[in-house]
Structures are given as structure tokens and as C-alpha cells.
Design a protein around this motif. Structure first.
Motif, mmCIF file in Angstrom:
data_model
loop_
_atom_site.group_PDB
_atom_site.id
_atom_site.type_symbol
_atom_site.label_atom_id
_atom_site.label_comp_id
_atom_site.label_asym_id
_atom_site.label_seq_id
_atom_site.Cartn_x
_atom_site.Cartn_y
_atom_site.Cartn_z
ATOM 1 N N ARG A 1 21.529 43.788 8.523
ATOM 2 C CA ARG A 1 20.772 44.944 7.438
ATOM 3 C C ARG A 1 20.241 46.346 7.534
ATOM 4 N NH1 ARG A 1 20.605 40.076 7.166
ATOM 5 N NH2 ARG A 1 20.908 38.863 5.621
ATOM 6 N N ALA B 1 23.334 48.559 7.407
ATOM 7 C CA ALA B 1 23.502 49.035 6.240
ATOM 8 C C ALA B 1 22.746 50.115 5.490
ATOM 9 C CB ALA B 1 23.701 47.705 5.257
ATOM 10 N N THR C 1 26.274 48.668 -1.787
ATOM 11 C CA THR C 1 25.611 47.651 -0.977
ATOM 12 C C THR C 1 24.642 46.736 -1.267
ATOM 13 O OG1 THR C 1 25.147 49.204 1.287
ATOM 14 C CG2 THR C 1 23.833 47.373 1.340
ATOM 15 N N ASP D 1 27.123 44.637 -3.736
ATOM 16 C CA ASP D 1 27.999 43.585 -3.357
ATOM 17 C C ASP D 1 27.762 42.886 -1.478
ATOM 18 O OD1 ASP D 1 29.880 44.113 -5.728
ATOM 19 O OD2 ASP D 1 31.367 45.511 -4.332
ATOM 20 N N ARG D 2 26.427 42.870 -1.581
ATOM 21 C CA ARG D 2 26.228 42.829 0.351
ATOM 22 C C ARG D 2 26.158 41.314 -0.093
ATOM 23 N NH1 ARG D 2 21.656 43.496 -2.699
ATOM 24 N NH2 ARG D 2 19.925 42.746 -2.620
ATOM 25 N N ARG D 3 26.212 40.642 -0.585
ATOM 26 C CA ARG D 3 26.045 39.377 -0.844
ATOM 27 C C ARG D 3 27.981 38.399 -1.261
ATOM 28 N NH1 ARG D 3 21.102 39.514 -3.362
ATOM 29 N NH2 ARG D 3 19.240 39.304 -2.070
ATOM 30 N N ASN E 1 25.695 37.924 7.215
ATOM 31 C CA ASN E 1 25.031 39.330 7.585
ATOM 32 C C ASN E 1 25.934 39.906 7.555
ATOM 33 O OD1 ASN E 1 22.727 37.931 8.509
ATOM 34 N ND2 ASN E 1 23.163 37.159 9.979
ATOM 35 N N GLY F 1 28.727 41.245 5.047
ATOM 36 C CA GLY F 1 28.754 41.864 3.731
ATOM 37 C C GLY F 1 28.007 43.343 4.043
ATOM 38 N N HIS F 2 26.663 42.854 4.254
ATOM 39 C CA HIS F 2 25.934 44.424 4.613
ATOM 40 C C HIS F 2 26.415 45.763 5.167
ATOM 41 C CE1 HIS F 2 21.927 42.211 3.248
ATOM 42 N NE2 HIS F 2 22.449 40.617 3.925
ATOM 43 N N ALA G 1 29.791 45.986 2.863
ATOM 44 C CA ALA G 1 29.017 46.435 1.544
ATOM 45 C C ALA G 1 28.922 48.253 1.646
ATOM 46 C CB ALA G 1 28.565 46.029 1.129
ATOM 47 N N ALA G 2 28.111 48.711 2.868
ATOM 48 C CA ALA G 2 27.058 49.871 3.304
ATOM 49 C C ALA G 2 29.378 51.205 2.714
ATOM 50 C CB ALA G 2 26.924 49.669 4.334
ATOM 51 N N ILE H 1 34.483 43.474 -1.692
ATOM 52 C CA ILE H 1 33.528 44.174 -1.695
ATOM 53 C C ILE H 1 33.504 45.868 -1.821
ATOM 54 C CG2 ILE H 1 32.368 44.469 0.300
ATOM 55 C CD1 ILE H 1 32.030 42.097 1.815
#
Length: 323
Positions: free
Chosen positions: A211, A214, A235, A238-240, A246, A248-249, A252-253, A278
Motif C-alpha cells: 500500500r 502505491a 488505485t 481497481d486495487r482489489r 497486496n 493489486g495496489h 493499479a497505481a 486493472i
């Protein structure tokens, strides 16, 4: 475990950025890998309860790795404080992977830009877990961008985080967990139960660093000519969308900053897999996206390193041991 010395962090980062993996020098991760293989074989002979064996594998690997580093650095410090500092810097350096991540991913990118798809697929197979034999150019660009984004978190930011909090001992303990996850953390018949404890511990240790990565990517995006607004928007949205709690964070960023779409179809060991998309496909996945991802990775590394060095300085002050 004690917080890192600022001088140790500075030396470790400088060595990593200058040299990458110390291929001609002893690398602790290689030794950890051999230890894991030995312990796995031994524990499978001792008990048929795979979850219990997995818990034992986790504690024995991490405990042995951390204790060995502590004893080695203690011995060096008794010889001379400077030897202890240099030993700590070397151990910390082996925990980082910025230059190596760039070097290994560049082998894929260079082959793709040269039109050598077979070389690109072969080189990609060394840095990702998915099947690569029939990937298209776009699929390969997507895979290499995803792995650089994900490894910015678990190969750079997370080691710096744990090195800052607990010095080389904590850094090597984290690296032991990470190596365990890469060797036994698979959801297949062989490792589903044996690797469960290692995989969950890896998720736990990467929870905050992922996190934080990101957030750092969003912050440095303007410095690399990318969009912080889109990075923040994607972020949050779509982070999930990743099966990992973890990965995805940072993905997504990165996807938001680059203006590309990650995720989608893949294959692992011949088994089809689908990851929710994502990001938005505002720009193509190509060499430009890869180069932007590398700039974003280095900028994130430097901002994280600056924050860690400042934190270590505040906690311990800056000094170089005398001979």
C-alpha cells in the motif's frame, strides 16, 4: 533486531543501484533456497501432516536465516565496528533488487523491440510464473510491466521497510519469507497445504509495503512525466481486482500512472487463469509503457530510500564506526 544505521542503508542502496545481484559473490538467497529444499525434504519424511510441516518449514527457515545473519554480524563487529557496518551493508544490499529487476526485465524488452519473440518469451519465463510459450507481443509487454510493478513493492519497498525497522536481521528474515513464498507458496497439489503458512506470512509482511508502494508511485508520477491523478483514481477503483491481497495496489497505481490496462487472461502450468482488468487502455502496452514503468520504479525506489534514511537518521543518528 534494531533499526538500521543510516550509513548501512546508503551503502546498500548504492551497491544495488551500481551492481545489481552479486552474481560472483555469495548470495544469501541462494543459501536460503538450498536450506528450504533440504528442510522440505526432511520435514516431509518426518510427518505426513503437511500444514504442520509447512509451519515448521517457515519457522526453521526464518529462524536459521535471521540467527545466522545476527551471529555473522556480531562476530564482524567484535573484530572492528567498521567490519560490522560493511557486513551489514552487504547483507542489506542482497535484500534489494532494483538494478536486477531493471536488468532482467530489459532482456525481455530488448528482445521484443528487436522482434525476437522467442528470446523475449524465454527471458520472460525467468521472471514470471505464467506460461509464456504462446504469448503475443501485447501479452508480453503486459506481463513485464506487471512484474516490474509488483516487484517494486516486494523486491524494493518491502525490504527497505523491514531493513529500516529491524536492520539486516529483519531484512534477511523478510527475504527468507519471500523466498519461501516463491518456492512453496503455490496453490497446487504439492504445495497447497505445505506452503500455506509461508504464503500467508508473505501476505502479512507485504501488507503495509504494498500500500505504501502505491502511495509512493502516485507521489512520484509527476516527476516521471506521468499522471498522478489517474494513478490515484485507478488505485482507488481497481486495487482489489487482483487475486493477491497486496499485488493489486502497486499494479493499479502503475496502470493508472501509465494509462494502460493490466490483468486479463493468462495460463499457469497449462491451466487457464483470469484476472480482473486493472486500469483503462488509454495508451498501448509497448516499449514506451515499459520505459515509463522503469522510470516510475526508480523514482519510487529513491523516494522510499530517502524516507527510510531520514527515519533511520532520526532514530539513531549518522555515524561511521572507526577502525
Amino acid at each position: 533486531m534494531t533499526p538500521a544505521e543510516p550509513a548501512v542503508l546508503i551503502l546498500a542502496l548504492a551497491l544495488d543501484l551500481a551492481l545489481g545481484d552479486p552474481r560472483r559473490l555469495p548470495h544469501p538467497v541462494v543459501l536460503i533456497g538450498r536450506l528450504i529444499a533440504f528442510l522440505e525434504s526432511s520435514l516431509r519424511k518426518i510427518t505426513r501432516h503437511e500444514r504442520a510441516a509447512g509451519i515448521g518449514l517457515l519457522f526453521l527457515t526464518v529462524g536459521t536465516s535471521a540467527t545466522t545473519v545476527w551471529l555473522a554480524l556480531y562476530g564482524l563487529t567484535i573484530l572492528t565496528p567498521l567490519a560490522g557496518l560493511l557486513g551489514a551493508a552487504y547483507v542489506s544490499y542482497t535484500c534489494l533488487a532494483a538494478r536486477s529487476l531493471h536488468r532482467e526485465s530489459a532482456l525481455v524488452a530488448d528482445a521484443l523491440m528487436a522482434g525476437d519473440r522467442e528470446a523475449a518469451r524465454r527471458n520472460l519465463s525467468f521472471i514470471v510464473g505464467r506460461d509464456t510459450h504462446d504469448l503475443s507481443d501485447t501479452d508480453m509487454w503486459r506481463a513485464v510491466v506487471e512484474t516490474v510493478a509488483e516487484n517494486t513493492a516486494d523486491g524494493i519497498v518491502a525490504p527497505l521497510f523491514w531493513l529500516t525497522l529491524g536492520g539486516p536481521v529483519a531484512g534477511m528474515a523478510f527475504k527468507a519469507v519471500s523466498t519461501l513464498d516463491s518456492m512453496v507458496g503455490y496453490k497446487n497439489e504439492r504445495y497447497l497445504r505445505l506452503g500455506w503458512a509461508s504464503a500467508r506470512m508473505d501476505d502479512l509482511l507485504n501488507y503495509l509495503p504494498a500500500r505504501l508502494t502505491a502511495l509512493l508511485m502516485i507521489m512520484v508520477s509527476p516527476l516521471t512525466g506521468l499522471s498522478w491523478r489517474n494513478a490515484a483514481r485507478i488505485t482507488l477503483r481497481d486495487r482489489r481486482n487482483h487475486p493477491s491481497p497486496n499485488s493489486g495496489h502497486p499494479e493499479a497505481a502503475a496502470a493508472g500512472a501509465l494509462g494502460v490496462r493490466l490483468g486479463g487472461a493468462a495460463s499457469y502450468g497449462g491451466q487457464p487463469s483470469w484476472k480482473e482488468p486493472i486500469g483503462d487502455p488509454l495508451l498501448p502496452l509497448d516499449g514506451r509503457a515499459y520505459r515509463s514503468m522503469i522510470r516510475l520504479m526508480y523514482a519510487t525506489t529513491l523516494l522510499m530510500a530517502a524516507a527510510c534514511i531520514a527515519a533511520a537518521w532520526a532514530l539513531k543518528g549518522f555515524h561511521v564506526p572507526q577502525l
